[in-house]
Design a protein around this motif. Sequence first.
Motif, mmCIF file in Angstrom:
data_model
loop_
_atom_site.group_PDB
_atom_site.id
_atom_site.type_symbol
_atom_site.label_atom_id
_atom_site.label_comp_id
_atom_site.label_asym_id
_atom_site.label_seq_id
_atom_site.Cartn_x
_atom_site.Cartn_y
_atom_site.Cartn_z
ATOM 1 N N ALA A 184 -14.830 -1.405 -3.940
ATOM 2 C CA ALA A 184 -15.530 -0.343 -4.661
ATOM 3 C C ALA A 184 -14.517 0.566 -5.366
ATOM 4 O O ALA A 184 -14.704 0.948 -6.527
ATOM 5 N N TRP A 185 -13.408 0.895 -4.672
ATOM 6 C CA TRP A 185 -12.396 1.764 -5.289
ATOM 7 C C TRP A 185 -11.710 1.062 -6.455
ATOM 8 O O TRP A 185 -11.563 1.622 -7.539
ATOM 9 N N ASP B 4 -7.644 1.805 2.385
ATOM 10 C CA ASP B 4 -6.511 2.467 1.718
ATOM 11 C C ASP B 4 -5.275 1.572 1.677
ATOM 12 O O ASP B 4 -4.549 1.529 0.691
ATOM 13 N N ARG B 5 -5.034 0.867 2.783
ATOM 14 C CA ARG B 5 -3.858 -0.007 2.815
ATOM 15 C C ARG B 5 -4.049 -1.197 1.874
ATOM 16 O O ARG B 5 -3.109 -1.628 1.214
ATOM 17 N N LEU B 6 -5.262 -1.744 1.797
ATOM 18 C CA LEU B 6 -5.513 -2.848 0.864
ATOM 19 C C LEU B 6 -5.268 -2.388 -0.570
ATOM 20 O O LEU B 6 -4.720 -3.133 -1.391
ATOM 21 N N GLN C 133 -6.972 12.958 -7.884
ATOM 22 C CA GLN C 133 -7.687 13.586 -8.995
ATOM 23 C C GLN C 133 -9.056 12.940 -9.190
ATOM 24 O O GLN C 133 -10.058 13.609 -9.386
ATOM 25 N N GLU C 134 -9.035 11.582 -9.124
ATOM 26 C CA GLU C 134 -10.290 10.869 -9.342
ATOM 27 C C GLU C 134 -11.334 11.269 -8.305
ATOM 28 O O GLU C 134 -12.513 11.304 -8.579
ATOM 29 N N GLN C 135 -10.831 11.519 -7.093
ATOM 30 C CA GLN C 135 -11.774 11.820 -6.024
ATOM 31 C C GLN C 135 -12.321 13.249 -6.112
ATOM 32 O O GLN C 135 -13.329 13.565 -5.492
ATOM 33 N N ARG C 136 -11.629 14.079 -6.892
ATOM 34 C CA ARG C 136 -12.108 15.470 -6.952
ATOM 35 C C ARG C 136 -13.095 15.696 -8.077
ATOM 36 O O ARG C 136 -13.341 14.840 -8.882
ATOM 37 N N LEU D 24 -5.218 -0.744 -12.963
ATOM 38 C CA LEU D 24 -4.758 -2.137 -12.862
ATOM 39 C C LEU D 24 -5.875 -3.097 -13.215
ATOM 40 O O LEU D 24 -7.044 -2.738 -13.264
ATOM 41 N N ASN D 25 -5.461 -4.334 -13.488
ATOM 42 C CA ASN D 25 -6.380 -5.372 -13.961
ATOM 43 C C ASN D 25 -7.036 -6.044 -12.759
ATOM 44 O O ASN D 25 -6.700 -7.168 -12.386
ATOM 45 N N TYR D 26 -7.989 -5.319 -12.154
ATOM 46 C CA TYR D 26 -8.653 -5.834 -10.955
ATOM 47 C C TYR D 26 -9.743 -6.818 -11.369
ATOM 48 O O TYR D 26 -10.607 -6.495 -12.184
#
Lengths: 345, 345
Positions: free
Chosen positions: A201-202, A156-158, A342-345, A209-211
């Motif tokens: 993965a997230w 989460d922090r990353l 939201q994405e997680q739900r 964002l442009n990951y």
Amino acid sequence: MRIAVDAMGGDSGPGAAVQGSAAAVLAWPDLSIDLFGPRTLLEAELESLPRHLAAAGSHLSVHHAPSAIRQDQRPSDVLRRGGDTSMAHMLGHLAAGRAVAGVSAGNTGALMALSRRELGMVGGIPRPAISTAIPTRGDGRCYLLDLGANVDVSADRLIDFARMGDVMARHVDGLVSPRVALLNVGSEGTKGSASVREADAWLAGTTSLNYCGFVEGNGIFAGMADVVVCDGFVGNAVLKASEGLTHMLIERVQATFDAHWGSRLVGLLARPALRRLKSELDPVRYNGASLLGLDGIVIKSHGGADATGFSYAVLRAANEVSRDLPSRLARELGSRHDRSQQEQR
Amino acid sequence: MRIAVDAMGGDSGPGAAVQGSAAAVLAWPDLSIDLFGPRTLLEAELESLPRHLAAAGSHLSVHHAPSAIRQDQRPSDVLRRGGDTSMAHMLGHLAAGRAVAGVSAGNTGALMALSRRELGMVGGIPRPAISTAIPTRGDGRCYLLDLGANVDVSADRLIDFARMGDVMARHVDGLVSPRVALLNVGSEGTKGSASVREADAWLAGTTSLNYCGFVEGNGIFAGMADVVVCDGFVGNAVLKASEGLTHMLIERVQATFDAHWGSRLVGLLARPALRRLKSELDPVRYNGASLLGLDGIVIKSHGGADATGFSYAVLRAANEVSRDLPSRLARELGSRHDRSQQEQR
């Protein structure tokens, strides 16, 4: 634009901070600087400003703070007993709205802890992250974070670091779609620590964002990303090792030219070119690390920075003020947290 | 002394491995090299050896292995299906006692997994650690470990790394009392990750090695220790970032001399000096990473190493053989484990 400066944090007294503040004023004439430290000491520094900086004197004012935080003082101790220090006075001034940004070359842990208490955080970030821009091939630059504020971090922090780096690169540097990467020990998804793989993965699943996946250590300087995200332990080790390596390489360039009489002659002719090179590679050029996630702007200058180095840190602060970084962070990180839920739900 | 070489691991075909093996033979005339890979390919390489290496040809023999491990192949897959590869044949040869050390420039994870299965471990070490010597100021060198084999490590593993680095520096480099340090984000005991602080507490209490506390990243190149210990993620990031930074700095030195006509003239005169410098800074000089803790000697060469780089890896292997490194490790780590248990009781 008024910036508060802790003048007592540097390794070699207040000279670099006072002269660096003056140099920043000459480069950015709208600036006013409030200097914090023992009055008599700072007034003496102001009176002995070098001639080329003297014109900035009227933009600098002294605010008395009797003591200073030691480099080896623990943050918990500073929180309890640091009230009379130049750093605490500087941050109190900032928290009271009497300045729009703060700069210190002092104890990083203390600066983080005091800033967090005085200013608070935005967007659900629990602790500030430290980030600085490092030079890359082809005259580029890359934000590396975290640089030591957060060790043993979770995924989460990353993800927070990735988001904050993205906001900074877009709003402070004007990049449209900064390339954000995770630092890893290999480029395949099966490698790396558990938190890095989880963050990957997230990030791979988000469109906000442009990951661009993993980079290895050599990818940082190769300019493969605009933002490189890692645990604070890793970022700190990479940054400081790079500083040490640069010093060693510059020494060797000089030794190479001093080794033989033929080289000595060339070395004499090459001196101006080498001087240019040295200034290009000098870490103070990239001095000024941002404490990201605070509800305010605080810049950490390198403890060993000279006046030029310190002036870069002050100008970094001015730049972040002019781009309104904290409210950008608050807005975009807040919305990310909602969206992620939201994405997680 | 017979060394087994996986000739198929490098990024650009078997040329570097075959020529590097020949160069190593010329530098260490007692060496014989068994080359593993597709017979026709390796025989063609041997027939086209450059003239200055041709004299070594009689010390090189070809051992057929039909296939090679890919860079992106997972260790678990290699363990199941890698039997016909040059790496597996090379390690089988070593395990059967037909050679005294092995060298490969191939997939690091596969090399670790296969080496561990074929050779076993010594002194209670669960997995190999990777270590290489990096240059420091004043022409020194420093072993950095781990470099990526072990991530998210416990304090116990950091202590193992410290012990193994100590044994290597004493027996391979002849140092009487190597200075061993833990890499950390600060020099105070209150900073750093949980495993680093726990390892520090143990190491500070032992008299069996010359533990000198924490170093930060800049301490590595400053020559503050002979052995620097860290988590594999951190060591890998530091090593690869240093590689990338060195490339960038060499580019900038050249660009500096190409920038202006005055500099161009000096650049022309400076060319021999720069060439010397480049070879001094070249990471391949320090090529050859040891897989420590195995019951045998395996050296990982850089995938991008040229023939010179590969020859350093072979000579590193020969050097460790001549110092009998694995049995030193077995003896000293075994006794450490006993002693540590006694200390705890």
